[in-house]
Design an enzyme around this catalytic site. Sequence first.
Site, PDB file in Angstrom:
ATOM      1  NE  ARG A  44       2.107  -5.244  11.520  1.00  0.00           N
ATOM      2  CZ  ARG A  44       3.294  -5.203  10.903  1.00  0.00           C
ATOM      3  NH1 ARG A  44       4.338  -5.809  11.453  1.00  0.00           N
ATOM      4  NH2 ARG A  44       3.428  -4.556   9.775  1.00  0.00           N
TER       5      ARG A  44
ATOM      6  NE  ARG B  85       6.369  -0.264  10.161  1.00  0.00           N
ATOM      7  CZ  ARG B  85       5.235  -0.404   9.507  1.00  0.00           C
ATOM      8  NH1 ARG B  85       5.076   0.185   8.347  1.00  0.00           N
ATOM      9  NH2 ARG B  85       4.255  -1.121  10.011  1.00  0.00           N
TER      10      ARG B  85
ATOM     11  NE  ARG C 119      -4.297  -1.616  10.290  1.00  0.00           N
ATOM     12  CZ  ARG C 119      -3.288  -1.136   9.563  1.00  0.00           C
ATOM     13  NH1 ARG C 119      -3.381   0.027   8.974  1.00  0.00           N
ATOM     14  NH2 ARG C 119      -2.186  -1.829   9.446  1.00  0.00           N
TER      15      ARG C 119
ATOM     16  NE  ARG D 147       7.254  -2.579   6.145  1.00  0.00           N
ATOM     17  CZ  ARG D 147       5.928  -2.458   6.020  1.00  0.00           C
ATOM     18  NH1 ARG D 147       5.406  -2.076   4.883  1.00  0.00           N
ATOM     19  NH2 ARG D 147       5.120  -2.728   7.017  1.00  0.00           N
TER      20      ARG D 147
ATOM     21  CE  LYS E 208      -2.329  -1.028   3.786  1.00  0.00           C
ATOM     22  NZ  LYS E 208      -1.741  -2.314   4.205  1.00  0.00           N
TER      23      LYS E 208
HETATM   24  P1  ADP Z   1       1.167  -2.212   8.096  1.00  0.00           P
HETATM   25  O1  ADP Z   1       0.156  -2.108   6.984  1.00  0.00           O
HETATM   26  O2  ADP Z   1       2.468  -2.782   7.651  1.00  0.00           O
HETATM   27  O3  ADP Z   1       0.660  -2.874   9.347  1.00  0.00           O
HETATM   28  P2  ADP Z   1       0.785   0.549   8.969  1.00  0.00           P
HETATM   29  O4  ADP Z   1       1.804   1.597   8.906  1.00  0.00           O
HETATM   30  O5  ADP Z   1      -0.460   0.736   8.163  1.00  0.00           O
HETATM   31  O6  ADP Z   1       1.573  -0.752   8.515  1.00  0.00           O
HETATM   32  O7  ADP Z   1       0.330   0.273  10.487  1.00  0.00           O
HETATM   33  C1  ADP Z   1       1.250  -0.005  11.506  1.00  0.00           C
HETATM   34  C2  ADP Z   1       0.505  -0.152  12.830  1.00  0.00           C
HETATM   35  O8  ADP Z   1      -0.130   1.092  13.159  1.00  0.00           O
HETATM   36  C3  ADP Z   1      -0.637  -1.179  12.855  1.00  0.00           C
HETATM   37  O9  ADP Z   1      -0.188  -2.482  13.150  1.00  0.00           O
HETATM   38  C4  ADP Z   1      -1.547  -0.600  13.962  1.00  0.00           C
HETATM   39  O10 ADP Z   1      -1.065  -0.917  15.242  1.00  0.00           O
HETATM   40  C5  ADP Z   1      -1.401   0.901  13.779  1.00  0.00           C
HETATM   41  N1  ADP Z   1      -2.452   1.447  12.882  1.00  0.00           N
HETATM   42  C6  ADP Z   1      -2.264   2.003  11.662  1.00  0.00           C
HETATM   43  N2  ADP Z   1      -3.423   2.396  11.112  1.00  0.00           N
HETATM   44  C7  ADP Z   1      -4.387   2.058  12.008  1.00  0.00           C
HETATM   45  C8  ADP Z   1      -5.811   2.186  12.035  1.00  0.00           C
HETATM   46  N3  ADP Z   1      -6.479   2.708  10.996  1.00  0.00           N
HETATM   47  N4  ADP Z   1      -6.474   1.736  13.124  1.00  0.00           N
HETATM   48  C9  ADP Z   1      -5.824   1.200  14.154  1.00  0.00           C
HETATM   49  N5  ADP Z   1      -4.497   1.042  14.206  1.00  0.00           N
HETATM   50  C10 ADP Z   1      -3.780   1.474  13.156  1.00  0.00           C
END
Ligand code: ADP
Length: 191
Positions: A146, A134, A89, A128, A14
């Site tokens: 996750r 991260r 999400r 990554r 994404k």
């Molecule tokens: P990835 O898609 O690799 O998990 P993101 O950067 O989208 O990476 O998200 C990293 C973390 O941030 C998630 O595992 C979650 O803990 C938190 N997070 C991100 N976006 C949301 C959201 N919309 N709602 C709840 N938690 C979120």
Amino acid sequence: MFNLILFGPPGSGKGTQSDSIVEKYGLVHLSTGNLLREEIAQKTPLGLEAKSFMDKGQLVPDEVVIGMVDSYFDKHKDAKGFLFDGFPRTVAQAVALDNLLDLKKTSINTVLALDVSEEELVKRLLNRGKTSGRSDDTNEEVIRKRFAVYSKETTPVAKHYKAENKFISIKGEGAVEEIFESISGEVDKLI
Ligand code: ADP
């Protein structure tokens, strides 16, 4: 306005595709993951709260994320459209987003979902993790958590948009440019 959700599990590409999409279509990129990591970097109270969830592979509570999106909208009042990445999400987040867009007299045009197998996803995330700094990408247990959260909390979001006929699946494996062409092909039909 043209509002697009880029949907898909962690590691589906994404972030990578978002950069090309916002450049080509002039949309404002809204990545809740990036916004949360900025809060963490700045050591804000919101960031400190979010970190404890993110380190465990759990979702940050809906009200925190929704509040953050709301204030991002306030800062981008003249956007010609948004690309949502990593948001919504949960179904509660999807409903809140519909309501916030309603207030702006607009709505989601389409949801593009990147389809990638779980084995490929784990490989990409561990890779990554070697360079991104991260911490949630270096531990396989956190990665698996996750995915479990994605399957339980986030898959129902697909149903929400399928019911509105706004959901399109895209093959997320192959060359980055090829995937971007599939995405562009779908966007061009709608924009
Ligand atoms: P990835 O898609 O690799 O998990 P993101 O950067 O989208 O990476 O998200 C990293 C973390 O941030 C998630 O595992 C979650 O803990 C938190 N997070 C991100 N976006 C949301 C959201 N919309 N709602 C709840 N938690 C979120």
